[in-house]
Motif scaffolding. Structure first.
Motif, PDB file in Angstrom:
ATOM      1  N   GLY A  11       0.764  -1.243   0.000  1.00  0.00           N
ATOM      2  CA  GLY A  11       0.000   0.000   0.000  1.00  0.00           C
ATOM      3  C   GLY A  11       0.793   1.290   0.000  1.00  0.00           C
ATOM      4  O   GLY A  11       0.236   2.362   0.212  1.00  0.00           O
ATOM      5  N   VAL A  12       2.086   1.206  -0.234  1.00  0.00           N
ATOM      6  CA  VAL A  12       2.925   2.407  -0.299  1.00  0.00           C
ATOM      7  C   VAL A  12       2.836   2.997  -1.699  1.00  0.00           C
ATOM      8  O   VAL A  12       2.967   2.282  -2.687  1.00  0.00           O
ATOM      9  CB  VAL A  12       4.397   2.082   0.051  1.00  0.00           C
ATOM     10  N   GLU A  13       2.610   4.292  -1.783  1.00  0.00           N
ATOM     11  CA  GLU A  13       2.630   4.990  -3.067  1.00  0.00           C
ATOM     12  C   GLU A  13       4.088   5.098  -3.511  1.00  0.00           C
ATOM     13  O   GLU A  13       4.973   5.376  -2.702  1.00  0.00           O
ATOM     14  CB  GLU A  13       2.032   6.386  -2.904  1.00  0.00           C
ATOM     15  N   VAL A  14       4.336   4.883  -4.800  1.00  0.00           N
ATOM     16  CA  VAL A  14       5.702   4.927  -5.327  1.00  0.00           C
ATOM     17  C   VAL A  14       5.773   5.945  -6.456  1.00  0.00           C
ATOM     18  O   VAL A  14       4.946   5.937  -7.363  1.00  0.00           O
ATOM     19  CB  VAL A  14       6.154   3.540  -5.842  1.00  0.00           C
ATOM     20  N   GLU A  15       6.790   6.811  -6.363  1.00  0.00           N
ATOM     21  CA  GLU A  15       7.019   7.792  -7.415  1.00  0.00           C
ATOM     22  C   GLU A  15       8.494   7.733  -7.805  1.00  0.00           C
ATOM     23  O   GLU A  15       9.373   7.835  -6.953  1.00  0.00           O
ATOM     24  CB  GLU A  15       6.630   9.192  -6.953  1.00  0.00           C
ATOM     25  N   THR A  21       6.950  -1.780 -16.668  1.00  0.00           N
ATOM     26  CA  THR A  21       6.215  -2.635 -15.726  1.00  0.00           C
ATOM     27  C   THR A  21       5.869  -1.863 -14.452  1.00  0.00           C
ATOM     28  O   THR A  21       4.753  -1.959 -13.948  1.00  0.00           O
ATOM     29  CB  THR A  21       7.037  -3.897 -15.384  1.00  0.00           C
ATOM     30  N   MET A  22       6.825  -1.078 -13.950  1.00  0.00           N
ATOM     31  CA  MET A  22       6.561  -0.284 -12.744  1.00  0.00           C
ATOM     32  C   MET A  22       5.388   0.666 -12.987  1.00  0.00           C
ATOM     33  O   MET A  22       4.486   0.771 -12.155  1.00  0.00           O
ATOM     34  CB  MET A  22       7.798   0.524 -12.357  1.00  0.00           C
ATOM     35  N   ALA A  23       5.400   1.331 -14.134  1.00  0.00           N
ATOM     36  CA  ALA A  23       4.330   2.293 -14.451  1.00  0.00           C
ATOM     37  C   ALA A  23       2.988   1.580 -14.598  1.00  0.00           C
ATOM     38  O   ALA A  23       1.966   2.036 -14.083  1.00  0.00           O
ATOM     39  CB  ALA A  23       4.672   3.067 -15.715  1.00  0.00           C
ATOM     40  N   ARG A  24       2.970   0.440 -15.284  1.00  0.00           N
ATOM     41  CA  ARG A  24       1.719  -0.300 -15.472  1.00  0.00           C
ATOM     42  C   ARG A  24       1.182  -0.858 -14.160  1.00  0.00           C
ATOM     43  O   ARG A  24      -0.023  -1.019 -13.998  1.00  0.00           O
ATOM     44  CB  ARG A  24       1.898  -1.434 -16.484  1.00  0.00           C
ATOM     45  N   ASN A  25       2.071  -1.133 -13.210  1.00  0.00           N
ATOM     46  CA  ASN A  25       1.648  -1.690 -11.924  1.00  0.00           C
ATOM     47  C   ASN A  25       1.268  -0.631 -10.899  1.00  0.00           C
ATOM     48  O   ASN A  25       0.934  -0.955  -9.773  1.00  0.00           O
ATOM     49  CB  ASN A  25       2.738  -2.603 -11.353  1.00  0.00           C
TER      50      ASN A  25
END
Length: 116
Positions: free
Chosen positions: A42-46, A64-68
């Motif tokens: 549940g951590v937001e990642v930027e 993959t990171m962006a799509r996930n």
């Protein structure tokens, strides 16, 4: 089995990541694993990509990171300095940004990691 206490603690948290590593660096696999693990609880990642790392934008791990669910942005000045077309389909799914974007990520993140 996941620890629901950890998941509850993670909600509302943000992980910021700066990528300066060259595209051939093994850092991208590490970053993808960190991003996925963080998002799983549940951590937001930027993520912000700059320097020669912009050559790796059409990379499978970043896509993959962006799509996930990770927000992946890049330094538009670094892209244009390296003669990469800002309208390139390879940049689709990533957000155009600036050093101000990076500063905002740093300011709003609970934890910030830099891969250089």
């Amino acid at each position: 089995m996941r620890n629901s206490g950890i998941e509850a603690e993670a909600v509302g948290r943000k992980l910021g990541i700066l990528i300066l590593s060259k595209p051939e660096s093994p850092d991208l696999e590490t970053i993808q694993g960190l991003c996925q693990a963080a998002m799983d609880i549940g951590v937001e990642v930027e993520v912000f990509v700059m320097g020669d790392a912009v050559y790796g934008l059409p990379n499978y791990q970043l896509d993959t990171m962006a799509r996930n669910g990770a927000k992946v942005s890049f330094c538009a000045a670094n892209v244009t300095e390296r003669d990469i077309d800002l309208e390139s389909p390879a940049l689709a799914g990533f957000e155009e940004g600036s050093q101000y974007t990076l500063a905002c990520i740093v300011e709003s993140s609970d934890r910030f990691l830099a891969f250089t």
